[in-house]
Design an enzyme around this catalytic site. Structure first.
Site, PDB file in Angstrom:
ATOM      1  N   GLU A 140       3.255 -16.642  -1.020  1.00 18.96           N
ATOM      2  CA  GLU A 140       2.072 -17.459  -1.353  1.00 18.96           C
ATOM      3  C   GLU A 140       2.326 -18.560  -2.391  1.00 18.96           C
ATOM      4  O   GLU A 140       1.570 -18.709  -3.344  1.00 18.96           O
ATOM      5  CB  GLU A 140       0.930 -16.535  -1.817  1.00 18.96           C
ATOM      6  CG  GLU A 140       0.574 -15.486  -0.779  1.00 18.96           C
ATOM      7  CD  GLU A 140      -0.467 -14.465  -1.257  1.00 18.96           C
ATOM      8  OE1 GLU A 140      -0.955 -14.570  -2.390  1.00 18.96           O
ATOM      9  OE2 GLU A 140      -0.789 -13.559  -0.460  1.00 18.96           O
ATOM     10  N   ASN A 189       6.626 -15.845   2.825  1.00 21.97           N
ATOM     11  CA  ASN A 189       5.406 -15.254   3.398  1.00 21.97           C
ATOM     12  C   ASN A 189       4.162 -15.941   2.835  1.00 21.97           C
ATOM     13  O   ASN A 189       4.052 -16.145   1.621  1.00 21.97           O
ATOM     14  CB  ASN A 189       5.397 -13.758   3.011  1.00 21.97           C
ATOM     15  CG  ASN A 189       4.345 -12.945   3.739  1.00 21.97           C
ATOM     16  OD1 ASN A 189       4.227 -13.020   4.957  1.00 21.97           O
ATOM     17  ND2 ASN A 189       3.572 -12.166   2.996  1.00 21.97           N
ATOM     18  N   HIS A 224      -4.463 -12.699   8.205  1.00 22.34           N
ATOM     19  CA  HIS A 224      -5.743 -12.044   7.903  1.00 22.34           C
ATOM     20  C   HIS A 224      -6.823 -12.895   8.581  1.00 22.34           C
ATOM     21  O   HIS A 224      -7.228 -13.938   8.067  1.00 22.34           O
ATOM     22  CB  HIS A 224      -5.979 -11.977   6.389  1.00 22.34           C
ATOM     23  CG  HIS A 224      -4.992 -11.097   5.692  1.00 22.34           C
ATOM     24  ND1 HIS A 224      -4.972  -9.728   5.883  1.00 22.34           N
ATOM     25  CD2 HIS A 224      -3.975 -11.380   4.848  1.00 22.34           C
ATOM     26  CE1 HIS A 224      -3.980  -9.209   5.171  1.00 22.34           C
ATOM     27  NE2 HIS A 224      -3.360 -10.188   4.536  1.00 22.34           N
ATOM     28  N   GLU A 263       0.842  -9.393   8.140  1.00 21.41           N
ATOM     29  CA  GLU A 263      -0.308  -8.697   7.530  1.00 21.41           C
ATOM     30  C   GLU A 263      -1.547  -8.821   8.416  1.00 21.41           C
ATOM     31  O   GLU A 263      -2.640  -9.166   7.961  1.00 21.41           O
ATOM     32  CB  GLU A 263      -0.605  -9.288   6.135  1.00 21.41           C
ATOM     33  CG  GLU A 263       0.587  -9.294   5.203  1.00 21.41           C
ATOM     34  CD  GLU A 263       0.270  -9.798   3.803  1.00 21.41           C
ATOM     35  OE1 GLU A 263      -0.921  -9.898   3.435  1.00 21.41           O
ATOM     36  OE2 GLU A 263       1.227 -10.110   3.069  1.00 21.41           O
ATOM     37  N   ASP A 265      -4.854  -8.392  10.442  1.00 21.99           N
ATOM     38  CA  ASP A 265      -6.109  -7.648  10.613  1.00 21.99           C
ATOM     39  C   ASP A 265      -7.194  -8.648  11.011  1.00 21.99           C
ATOM     40  O   ASP A 265      -7.031  -9.847  10.823  1.00 21.99           O
ATOM     41  CB  ASP A 265      -6.506  -6.804   9.374  1.00 21.99           C
ATOM     42  CG  ASP A 265      -6.437  -7.534   8.051  1.00 21.99           C
ATOM     43  OD1 ASP A 265      -6.548  -8.764   8.032  1.00 21.99           O
ATOM     44  OD2 ASP A 265      -6.294  -6.843   7.011  1.00 21.99           O
TER      45      ASP A 265
HETATM   46  O1  G3I Z   1      -3.502   1.471  -8.659  1.00 19.92           O
HETATM   47  C1  G3I Z   1      -4.753   1.168  -9.262  1.00 19.92           C
HETATM   48  C2  G3I Z   1      -5.503   2.424  -9.605  1.00 19.92           C
HETATM   49  O2  G3I Z   1      -4.773   3.121 -10.567  1.00 19.92           O
HETATM   50  C3  G3I Z   1      -6.899   2.036 -10.115  1.00 19.92           C
HETATM   51  O3  G3I Z   1      -7.647   3.192 -10.339  1.00 19.92           O
HETATM   52  C4  G3I Z   1      -7.624   1.161  -9.109  1.00 19.92           C
HETATM   53  C5  G3I Z   1      -8.988   0.699  -9.611  1.00 19.92           C
HETATM   54  O4  G3I Z   1      -9.340  -0.558  -9.094  1.00 19.92           O
HETATM   55  O5  G3I Z   1      -6.852   0.034  -8.874  1.00 19.92           O
HETATM   56  C6  G3I Z   1      -5.574   0.342  -8.307  1.00 19.92           C
HETATM   57  O6  G3I Z   1      -4.877  -0.820  -8.055  1.00 19.92           O
HETATM   58  C7  G3I Z   1      -5.322  -1.590  -6.947  1.00 19.92           C
HETATM   59  C8  G3I Z   1      -4.201  -1.690  -5.944  1.00 19.92           C
HETATM   60  O7  G3I Z   1      -4.586  -2.532  -4.893  1.00 19.92           O
HETATM   61  C9  G3I Z   1      -3.807  -0.329  -5.368  1.00 19.92           C
HETATM   62  O8  G3I Z   1      -4.883   0.225  -4.659  1.00 19.92           O
HETATM   63  C10 G3I Z   1      -5.736  -2.949  -7.447  1.00 19.92           C
HETATM   64  O9  G3I Z   1      -6.878  -2.857  -8.272  1.00 19.92           O
HETATM   65  C11 G3I Z   1      -6.014  -3.856  -6.272  1.00 19.92           C
HETATM   66  O10 G3I Z   1      -6.185  -5.188  -6.761  1.00 19.92           O
HETATM   67  C12 G3I Z   1      -4.847  -3.841  -5.315  1.00 19.92           C
HETATM   68  O11 G3I Z   1      -5.193  -4.652  -4.194  1.00 19.92           O
HETATM   69  C13 G3I Z   1      -4.121  -5.022  -3.388  1.00 19.92           C
HETATM   70  C14 G3I Z   1      -4.013  -6.530  -3.371  1.00 19.92           C
HETATM   71  O12 G3I Z   1      -2.983  -6.918  -2.489  1.00 19.92           O
HETATM   72  C15 G3I Z   1      -3.729  -7.107  -4.749  1.00 19.92           C
HETATM   73  O13 G3I Z   1      -3.654  -8.473  -4.697  1.00 19.92           O
HETATM   74  C16 G3I Z   1      -4.391  -4.511  -1.992  1.00 19.92           C
HETATM   75  O14 G3I Z   1      -4.341  -3.091  -1.977  1.00 19.92           O
HETATM   76  C17 G3I Z   1      -3.352  -5.051  -1.018  1.00 19.92           C
HETATM   77  O15 G3I Z   1      -3.717  -4.752   0.293  1.00 19.92           O
HETATM   78  C18 G3I Z   1      -3.274  -6.573  -1.151  1.00 19.92           C
HETATM   79  O16 G3I Z   1      -2.264  -7.036  -0.303  1.00 19.92           O
HETATM   80  C19 G3I Z   1      -2.106  -8.457  -0.245  1.00 19.92           C
HETATM   81  C20 G3I Z   1      -0.640  -8.727   0.000  1.00 19.92           C
HETATM   82  O17 G3I Z   1       0.151  -8.088  -0.967  1.00 19.92           O
HETATM   83  C21 G3I Z   1      -0.351 -10.227   0.015  1.00 19.92           C
HETATM   84  N1  G3I Z   1      -1.208 -10.905   0.968  1.00 19.92           N
HETATM   85  C22 G3I Z   1      -2.643 -10.625   0.847  1.00 19.92           C
HETATM   86  C23 G3I Z   1      -2.893  -9.118   0.887  1.00 19.92           C
HETATM   87  C24 G3I Z   1      -4.375  -8.823   0.880  1.00 19.92           C
HETATM   88  O18 G3I Z   1      -4.975  -9.263  -0.316  1.00 19.92           O
END
Ligand code: G3I
Length: 357
Positions: A140, A189, A224, A263, A265
């Site tokens: 990105e 990516n 996405h 990615e 969906d």
């Molecule tokens: O691990 C913590 C946990 O300890 C806490 O309790 C919880 C409370 O919010 O947060 C958890 O962390 C989260 C993490 O996912 C794991 O679940 C973060 O807040 C959350 O921001 C994070 O989101 C991820 C996101 O990237 C972050 O930017 C998504 O799961 C993940 O699917 C998403 O993936 C991205 C790709 O890497 C890049 N392209 C876009 C894609 C979708 O946004």
């Protein structure tokens, strides 16, 4: 013909159906590789760790690498004979605070940040060498208008890599990655590849990198998508048409690069439309009509992917089933149903559309 996702011998399983086209992957997390193991082993032959290989997951404290969560996923994939994509080495998001700090309240120097980037890439790629066959090295780095993501953006959007190092951080990351694992396929990516200005910006960047001899091997299209393009001309998803994505595939592959859908969906929500608590989708309002519409949208994208099978070397979904998707991870309670398998892990019409032609 009735089929169940648990039928190991089902010839209509996804990965088997697509064996002559490209591997079929899924993003998994620390739980889902176990809770969704039956679906994974039946329908997918590649995995990506959804968060567990990101910078803050692997090196929360400088110099101290924590590989346990990622290793568990890798061990599962290796034992199941699945390919593994690595995601992501250099990104503006999900970084530990120490990375951009000089340790005394200021910003790290360019030289030190380059050294930290090198050390991270080198340590991580050597750790997974021989297991992770492809890496999203830089994620990105481009904006919708085809300019670089810089430091002059809102928190959460800005790239401190660009702010501190300048655009050469991209070339330096790929060089470090190639040195760490000369056998790994190295990807750039990004999302919104269907926007003409952004796809052109990415193309220009990649062309420049290749001209300088920087080792880039492929482009990841995040994919996405939404159940239909936006009708709002100023919305990014206004350009979300198959023909626009096809242009991106043609452009990138004209450089001799591989293309992977990284990615995928398809959200039920249409960008530019306003939703509230009463119009958020639920299992009850995800009607048969909407399921058919989502299925048709999946089908048109898979028609495209199949047409370009000589350049597309992988298609990965961002999740496995609708009970575990980043699109539902909102405190607002907005649920989404973007994948091929439903909340009970049963195949949806979208699944039938993808395997049924
Ligand atoms: O691990 C913590 C946990 O300890 C806490 O309790 C919880 C409370 O919010 O947060 C958890 O962390 C989260 C993490 O996912 C794991 O679940 C973060 O807040 C959350 O921001 C994070 O989101 C991820 C996101 O990237 C972050 O930017 C998504 O799961 C993940 O699917 C998403 O993936 C991205 C790709 O890497 C890049 N392209 C876009 C894609 C979708 O946004």
């Amino acid at each position: 013909m009735p089929h169940s996702p648990g039928d190991l011998g089902d010839p209509r399983n996804l990965a088997e159906k697509y064996a002559s086209y490209f591997p079929i992957g899924a993003a998994v997390d620390s739980q889902s590789y176990m809770t969704h193991a039956a679906l994974l082993k039946t329908h997918f032959n590649s995995v990506t760790a959804e968060n567990e290989m990101k910078f803050e997951s692997l090196q929360r404290t400088e110099g101290s690498f924590s590989y346990d969560a990622a290793d568990r996923i890798v061990n599962f994939a290796v034992a199941s004979g699945m390919k593994i994509r690595g995601h992501a080495l250099v990104w503006h998001s999900q970084n530990p605070a120490w990375l951009f700090s000089n340790g005394s309240g200021g910003t790290v120097s360019k030289q030190t940040l380059l050294a930290r980037m090198n050390s991270h890439i080198s340590n991580v790629m050597r750790h997974f060498r021989g297991k992770v066959y492809a890496w999203d090295v830089v994620n990105e780095a481009m904006m919708e208008d085809g300019t670089y993501r810089t430091g002059n953006l809102a928190e959460g959007q800005k790239s401190r890599w660009h702010e501190i190092i300048g655009e050469s951080y991209i070339a330096e990351a790929f060089k470090a990655a190639h040195a760490a694992d000369p056998d790994a396929k190295l990807f750039y990516n990004d999302f919104y590849n269907y926007i003409p200005a952004k796809q052109q910006g990415i193309y220009n960047m990649l062309k420049g990198l290749l001209a300088q001899g920087v080792p880039v091997h492929g482009v990841g299209l995040q994919a996405h998508f939404n159940v239909e393009p936006s009708t709002v001309t100023t919305n990014q998803a206004y350009y979300q048409h198959v023909a626009n994505l096809e242009e991106a595939i043609k452009l990138y592959s004209s450089l001799g690069l591989e293309v992977q859908v990284t990615e995928l969906d398809i959200s039920l929500y249409i960008p530019g439309m306003t939703y509230n608590q009463s119009t958020f989708y639920t299992a009850a309002t995800f009607t048969d009509d909407l399921k058919a519409k989502q299925a048709a949208r999946y089908r048109e994208f898979f028609e495209l992917f199949r047409e370009y099978r000589t350049v597309i070397t992988g298609v990965t979904f961002w999740g496995i089933a609708d009970d575990n998707t980043w699109l539902s991870e909102f405190s607002s309670g907005r649920k989404d149903f973007p994948l091929l398998f439903d909340v009970n892990h049963d195949p949806k019409p979208a699944y039938d559309a993808v395997v049924g032609f």
